[in-house]
Design a protein around this motif. Sequence first.
Motif, PDB file in Angstrom:
ATOM      1  N   ASN A  84       0.808  -1.224   0.000  1.00  0.00           N
ATOM      2  CA  ASN A  84       0.000   0.000   0.000  1.00  0.00           C
ATOM      3  C   ASN A  84       0.837   1.269   0.000  1.00  0.00           C
ATOM      4  N   GLU A  87      -0.480   4.170  -1.861  1.00  0.00           N
ATOM      5  CA  GLU A  87      -1.640   4.875  -1.318  1.00  0.00           C
ATOM      6  C   GLU A  87      -1.245   6.068  -0.443  1.00  0.00           C
ATOM      7  N   LEU A  88       0.050   6.332  -0.336  1.00  0.00           N
ATOM      8  CA  LEU A  88       0.483   7.517   0.416  1.00  0.00           C
ATOM      9  C   LEU A  88      -0.085   8.773  -0.240  1.00  0.00           C
ATOM     10  N   TYR A 141       7.500  11.497   0.274  1.00  0.00           N
ATOM     11  CA  TYR A 141       6.990  11.816   1.607  1.00  0.00           C
ATOM     12  C   TYR A 141       7.883  12.866   2.251  1.00  0.00           C
ATOM     13  N   SER A 165       5.561   9.216  11.533  1.00  0.00           N
ATOM     14  CA  SER A 165       4.201   8.796  11.866  1.00  0.00           C
ATOM     15  C   SER A 165       3.162   9.848  11.494  1.00  0.00           C
ATOM     16  N   ALA A 167       0.526  11.659   9.448  1.00  0.00           N
ATOM     17  CA  ALA A 167      -0.376  11.147   8.416  1.00  0.00           C
ATOM     18  C   ALA A 167      -0.396  12.052   7.189  1.00  0.00           C
ATOM     19  N   SER A 170      -4.152  10.922   2.718  1.00  0.00           N
ATOM     20  CA  SER A 170      -4.897   9.666   2.613  1.00  0.00           C
ATOM     21  C   SER A 170      -5.091   9.000   3.969  1.00  0.00           C
ATOM     22  N   LEU A 172      -2.629   7.734   5.697  1.00  0.00           N
ATOM     23  CA  LEU A 172      -1.496   6.850   5.928  1.00  0.00           C
ATOM     24  C   LEU A 172      -0.226   7.656   6.150  1.00  0.00           C
ATOM     25  N   SER A 173       0.659   7.136   6.984  1.00  0.00           N
ATOM     26  CA  SER A 173       1.953   7.765   7.221  1.00  0.00           C
ATOM     27  C   SER A 173       3.046   6.899   6.604  1.00  0.00           C
ATOM     28  N   ASP A 176       3.212   3.648   8.309  1.00  0.00           N
ATOM     29  CA  ASP A 176       2.098   2.741   8.032  1.00  0.00           C
ATOM     30  C   ASP A 176       2.334   1.865   6.812  1.00  0.00           C
ATOM     31  N   VAL A 177       3.180   2.319   5.883  1.00  0.00           N
ATOM     32  CA  VAL A 177       3.368   1.578   4.632  1.00  0.00           C
ATOM     33  C   VAL A 177       4.671   0.778   4.642  1.00  0.00           C
TER      34      VAL A 177
END
Length: 226
Positions: A84, A87-88, A141, A165, A167, A170, A172-173, A176-177
């Motif tokens: 995923n 999906e960032l 990011y 961390s 976010a 979306s 997500l951070s 998270d991916v």
Amino acid sequence: MPILYKTKLGYILGGGMIPAMGTIKTNTLCAVSEQLQKFWEQEEVKFDEKTDQQTEDECERIFIQTTERTTDGKFVVNIPFSENVTELGESRSTALKRFTMLDKKLLHDEQLSDQYEAFMHEYENLGHMSEIHEYDSSEGYYLPHHAVIKHSSVTTKLRTVFDGSAATSSGLSLNDVQLKGPVVQSDLLDILLRFRKYQYVFSADVEKMYRQILINPKQRKYQKIL
């Protein structure tokens, strides 16, 4: 009459009681067993069961298949991204907002500002980060960052924390991916036991240890800062 008995576990009170006139008050020792149970649970050596062996195996596979070494011996690794990662969302606006708040704080604290600026200059001079001139703000990011002061530290009183961390749009951070790999350092209990095992103990610190491991240049877009 109650009698005081000396046992291997300490003194205990036992024997009959002569009821006094009026209301009789009694105490129970039921709580002792509960406290004893909690004590043994706390002292018990626990072995954590692996929750996701497949994820840990995938992390190890990525490390084995993608890790390289430079001519001077440094490791170059890939970030163990999950599926995923695509999906960032957008992260620059959050990083900019956090940077604006940091800038206002530094304006009111000259000493902190000088220390923070010195840290960033050192970071760049050591080659641990480099300036980019062409970029796509929607790609990769942006890591928000802030200062943490520890006055009791003998070596480094100011540390800069890069927040993976935070976010994105979306939800997500960066954290998270990423896949979660196995724990590679020794358990705290093992370390404490080794300290009691030998007469002499040496303690050392590898300066800027994590910065000695390089990220694949193609993935550096996921570690941008403002």
